[in-house]
Design an enzyme around this catalytic site. Structure first.
Site, short mmCIF file in Angstrom:
data_model
loop_
_atom_site.label_atom_id
_atom_site.label_comp_id
_atom_site.label_asym_id
_atom_site.label_seq_id
_atom_site.Cartn_x
_atom_site.Cartn_y
_atom_site.Cartn_z
N HIS A 1 -46.27 24.30 27.05
CA HIS A 1 -45.10 24.55 27.77
C HIS A 1 -43.79 24.77 27.30
CE1 HIS A 1 -43.50 20.44 26.99
NE2 HIS A 1 -44.88 20.02 27.07
N CYS B 1 -48.87 17.75 23.46
CA CYS B 1 -48.76 18.90 23.98
C CYS B 1 -48.08 20.06 22.95
CB CYS B 1 -48.14 19.02 25.24
SG CYS B 1 -49.19 18.57 26.75
#
Length: 250
Positions: free
Chosen positions: A209, A225
């Site tokens: 992201h 992440c």
């Protein structure tokens, strides 16, 4: 619960989803490519399998008397939010000529796979591939074997490392507020944290992201992440389909 449901291991210790994270999500998917021909694929192509039945039976072996699990299709990203449904899409590992397809599954342990009936899915070719090199803090997106983008990343902190392995993109989420730690878009992956069993109400799924602080790119700071440049995640959101393979290397 919101975007954190799909990307539960994404935040760093300095900015979690509770620190102003979105309260709802917008799920988006790319247009499904044309059906793949039953011929040998070029080396740069992968196959995605999208379920076309409401309940997809997954078997441990082809022809097993009963499925090992049954997956709802579409699946609900956010409980009690009907608009957050996402189609069940998988990365194909093996396609047999007898009506069975082995697919990579988005479950624990990472790398799990199962067999589905070919008649229950639609197979589509994907020309994109993502390679992440953790030691170099680098992401490269390939299109038909050629580099489409290379840039810096932030990855998991030493205590919560990004899981190494072979995965795929499972969901694309557009953030209602592009200024949070998730940035404007987030790709949820089929992988889960190896060190966290849960995070902010989710199963510690990981993803790729954007960010709300570009200075962290090139460092190891997240709960697992991958963060990338906001301009690039916005551009890639219009390119990469669900099922795109993601190789995360040490």
């Amino acid at each position: 619960m919101a975007m954190v449901v799909a990307l539960a291991a994404c935040s760093s210790g300095h900015a979690t989803a509770r620190d102003g994270g979105p309260s709802s999500v917008a799920v988006t998917t790319s247009t499904r490519p044309a059906r793949a021909p039953a011929t040998t694929l070029p080396a740069y192509l992968s196959l995605a399998a999208q379920a076309i039945v409401p309940h997809l039976s997954v078997f441990d072996t082809p022809g097993a008397p009963a499925p090992a699990r049954v997956l709802d299709n579409p699946w609900l990203l956010v409980p009690h939010q009907p608009g957050s449904t996402v189609p069940q899409v998988f990365l194909v590992e093996t396609r047999r000529t007898d009506g069975w397809v082995r697919v990579l599954l988005p479950i624990r342990p990472n790398g799990s796979s199962g067999w589905v009936r070919a008649r229950d899915v639609t197979l589509s070719p994907i020309a994109f591939r993502i390679r992440i090199e953790l030691s170099a803090h680098r992401i490269t997106v390939f299109d038909r074997g050629a580099a489409n983008y290379t840039g810096p990343i932030a990855d998991g902190a030493p205590a919560t490392p990004t899981p190494v392995g072979h995965y795929y993109i499972r969901v694309l989420i557009k953030a209602p507020n592009p200024n949070t730690v998730y940035g404007p878009y987030a790709y949820g992956l089929s992988s889960h944290s190896d060190t966290l069993t849960s995070f902010d109400g989710g199963d510690a799924e990981t993803g790729i992201h954007g960010n709300n602080d570009a200075s962290v790119l090139g460092t190891s700071i997240t709960h697992g992440c991958i963060r990338i440049d906001n301009t690039e995640i916005t551009r890639l959101a219009n390119l990469l389909p669900l099922g795109t393979p993601v190789d995360i290397n040490p």
